[in-house]
Motif scaffolding. Structure first.
Motif, mmCIF file in Angstrom:
data_model
loop_
_atom_site.group_PDB
_atom_site.id
_atom_site.type_symbol
_atom_site.label_atom_id
_atom_site.label_comp_id
_atom_site.label_asym_id
_atom_site.label_seq_id
_atom_site.Cartn_x
_atom_site.Cartn_y
_atom_site.Cartn_z
ATOM 1 N N PHE A 1 13.067 -6.650 2.093
ATOM 2 C CA PHE A 1 12.613 -7.600 2.725
ATOM 3 C C PHE A 1 11.350 -5.891 2.917
ATOM 4 O O PHE A 1 11.134 -5.040 1.965
ATOM 5 N N THR A 2 10.780 -5.981 4.332
ATOM 6 C CA THR A 2 9.542 -4.737 4.398
ATOM 7 C C THR A 2 9.768 -3.601 5.611
ATOM 8 O O THR A 2 10.824 -3.793 6.538
ATOM 9 N N THR A 3 9.106 -2.478 5.341
ATOM 10 C CA THR A 3 9.299 -1.248 6.335
ATOM 11 C C THR A 3 7.687 -1.028 6.522
ATOM 12 O O THR A 3 7.206 -0.731 5.757
ATOM 13 N N SER B 1 3.655 -6.623 -2.826
ATOM 14 C CA SER B 1 4.321 -7.491 -2.429
ATOM 15 C C SER B 1 4.527 -8.261 -3.873
ATOM 16 O O SER B 1 4.060 -8.008 -4.919
ATOM 17 N N ALA B 2 5.898 -8.812 -4.634
ATOM 18 C CA ALA B 2 6.037 -9.555 -6.085
ATOM 19 C C ALA B 2 4.906 -10.530 -5.918
ATOM 20 O O ALA B 2 4.728 -10.187 -7.241
ATOM 21 N N GLU B 3 5.054 -11.471 -5.018
ATOM 22 C CA GLU B 3 3.829 -12.615 -4.914
ATOM 23 C C GLU B 3 2.635 -11.816 -5.385
ATOM 24 O O GLU B 3 1.470 -12.583 -6.471
ATOM 25 N N ALA C 1 5.777 4.959 -1.581
ATOM 26 C CA ALA C 1 6.328 4.245 -2.354
ATOM 27 C C ALA C 1 4.677 3.756 -2.805
ATOM 28 O O ALA C 1 3.921 3.356 -3.993
ATOM 29 N N GLU C 2 3.716 4.656 -3.014
ATOM 30 C CA GLU C 2 2.618 5.263 -3.289
ATOM 31 C C GLU C 2 2.448 5.775 -4.750
ATOM 32 O O GLU C 2 1.816 5.168 -6.220
ATOM 33 N N ASP C 3 3.832 6.564 -4.821
ATOM 34 C CA ASP C 3 3.906 6.766 -5.982
ATOM 35 C C ASP C 3 3.861 6.395 -7.070
ATOM 36 O O ASP C 3 4.498 6.860 -7.872
ATOM 37 N N GLU C 4 5.398 5.120 -6.798
ATOM 38 C CA GLU C 4 5.839 4.453 -7.155
ATOM 39 C C GLU C 4 4.930 3.511 -8.262
ATOM 40 O O GLU C 4 5.383 3.189 -9.099
ATOM 41 N N GLY D 1 0.265 -3.268 3.232
ATOM 42 C CA GLY D 1 0.224 -2.571 4.699
ATOM 43 C C GLY D 1 1.480 -2.355 5.452
ATOM 44 O O GLY D 1 1.566 -1.378 5.741
ATOM 45 N N PHE D 2 2.828 -2.242 3.609
ATOM 46 C CA PHE D 2 4.173 -2.134 4.595
ATOM 47 C C PHE D 2 4.656 -1.471 2.973
ATOM 48 O O PHE D 2 4.038 -1.144 2.133
ATOM 49 N N ALA D 3 6.103 -1.097 3.020
ATOM 50 C CA ALA D 3 6.509 -0.573 1.789
ATOM 51 C C ALA D 3 7.617 -1.487 1.366
ATOM 52 O O ALA D 3 8.347 -2.540 2.821
#
Length: 478
Positions: free
Chosen positions: A341-343, A418-420, A375-378, A435-437
């Motif tokens: 999902f996204t948040t 995203s994976a895509e 998310a950015e650091d990952e 724009g999302f996690a």
């Protein structure tokens, strides 16, 4: 070269050949990897005729274009090239480390420990160096917090052992307790570490009170103490959890292929796993539960995963999710299996293997603990975009207003891509954030291996489980 760890062990057992054997190449470090190093070295350490091997290779080979973007074969108009097969280093082109670097460091480290009945046995793997000039410490942690710590004085000779009994009583934890042992040189640089599980996660307490479920056409509304969830009865998934999601929580199997998936990714594409869809045969409400009977399938293919998903909703907003299913393991193994999902919220906390990315066959260079990230650091800046940022054996994740807890284990992934997007783009500088996690909560993610040049991923690391049982709970901050 590139014999599998299984073949190596079979050779040692079946031939009885005691002559020294050195693997000129045995593991490929390209992109996200290498995985399965410990499998090789468990064989090498336990069979003295094996004397080591070479990882291909040390560093990524890239060249900047006129804009400073790092490029690889074919990016400069040359006819003869090998694509990104020059990006095959254990370290990045600037010599910085990645998770595979730390995995190799751990595998080769000179310290091995074993814990049994409260006694810690420390083994010196050096051939000529004693432990005299190194500092050893231990710490007992619970849920990421240090409860006790101390020093160990050792003068262990090469290939010898010493024992130590740390004070590791009175352990209480929610997610897990661990004994960590550190070996440092006189300059304070960490030479080695080991970790032993002392206590596992507590059983998740049963939920209290029932939420109210009302259905209006395609959507079911779940309400209780100052919250509202939405469930899509037609598609069989949670549409939203208290307004915290920006896309539904869907069951899915795709992850972007890694360089080390080179030998399997075409089979994944042939199976259309990247185009899977969800068939819902029955979606019904029973009290405070919604039960979905469905299957995952792909275009022009039969079902590959039949399942029952049970969602139990409680009056305080909690959701218990139980997925039981059967995978058709005559098919090519899955890239992964779980929910995504996204948040809007990108910061998160988790208890699992970290702080770098970790997978079922590439987590030894990480430690179980409580970590804060975003998310950015990952993001891991592989020259050719690919799967990254996974955290194996996670027990807890808190992102935004939502907490995900599993008594057994789950794998999590939080990315700005995203994976895509990671699948389609050929260079890291071409990636576009949505724009999302992009969040995953997975039952299993297939391992990394080193199949870009080496053997296929070991079966034990493949998501080919015929029978699947996955349970986790979602809690919501008020």
């Amino acid at each position: 070269m590139y014999a599998s760890a299984t073949d190596m062990l079979a050779y040692a057992v079946q031939t009885g050949d005691k002559r020294p054997l050195f693997l000129c190449e045995y593991s490929h470090a390209m992109g996200n990897g290498p995985g399965d190093l410990m499998d090789y070295w468990n064989v090498i350490y336990n069979n003295p005729q094996f004397i080591g091997g070479c990882i291909w290779e040390w560093t990524d080979h890239v060249a900047p274009d006129e804009d400073g973007n790092l490029c690889y074969g074919g990016d400069f108009g040359e006819e003869t090239h090998d694509g990104n097969f020059c990006c095959d280093g254990l370290v990045f082109s600037d010599r910085s480390f990645k998770a595979g670097s730390l995995e190799a460091k751990y595998t080769y480290q000179p310290l091995d420990t074993d814990l049994e009945n409260g006694v810690l046995t420390l083994t010196n793997r050096y051939d000529f160096t004693s432990f005299t000039d190194f500092d050893f410490t231990w710490e007992l942690t619970a849920d990421g917090k240090t409860l006790k710590s101390g020093k160990i004085k050792l003068d262990t000779k090469p290939h010898c052992t010493d024992t130590f009994s740390p004070d590791i009583s009175d352990i209480d934890c929610e997610f897990g307790a661990y004994l960590n042992v550190y070996m440092k040189d006189k300059n304070g640089k960490e030479v080695a570490f080991t970790q032993h599980e002392m206590a596992s996660a507590k059983e998740i307490k049963p939920g209290f009170g029932a939420a109210k479920i009302s259905c209006d056409g395609e959507f079911a509304k779940i309400t209780g103490d100052n919250f509202e969830h939405i469930f899509n009865m037609h598609y069989g998934y949670i549409e939203n959890i208290g307004g915290a999601l920006t896309s539904p929580m869907k069951l899915s199997v795709w992850r972007a292929p890694t360089d080390n998936d080179r030998g399997i990714k075409n089979k994944w594409f042939d199976e259309n796993y990247n185009k899977q869809y969800n068939k819902v045969y029955d979606s019904r409400i029973e009290g405070n539960k919604i039960i979905v009977n469905g299957a995952l399938a792909t275009v022009s293919r039969m079902n590959f995963f039949k399942y029952t998903a049970e969602y139990t909703f409680f009056g305080d907003g909690r959701i218990d999710v139980v997925l039981d299913g059967e995978f058709d393991n005559t098919r090519t193994y899955l890239p992964r299996l779980g929910f995504e999902f996204t948040t809007a919220e990108k910061k998160f906390e988790y208890f699992g293997y970290g702080p770098c990315e970790s997978y079922i066959d590439m987590h030894h260079g990480s430690k179980m603990g409580m970590y804060n990230s975003c998310a950015e650091d990952e993001y891991v800046n592989y020259i050719k975009p690919q799967e990254h940022g996974n955290h194996y054996n996670t027990k807890y994740m808190h992102i935004g207003r939502l907490k995900f807890v599993s008594q057994d284990r789950m794998e999590i992934n939080v990315s700005e891509y995203s994976a895509e997007e990671l699948t389609q783009k050929a260079h890291n500088f071409e990636l576009e954030k949505n724009g999302f996690a992009n969040v995953r909560v997975d039952y299993m993610v297939s391992g990394i291996g080193s199949g870009s040049c080496g053997p296929q991923l070991l079966e034990g690391y493949q998501m080919n489980h015929k029978n699947v049982h996955f349970a986790f709970s979602v809690f919501m901050d008020k």
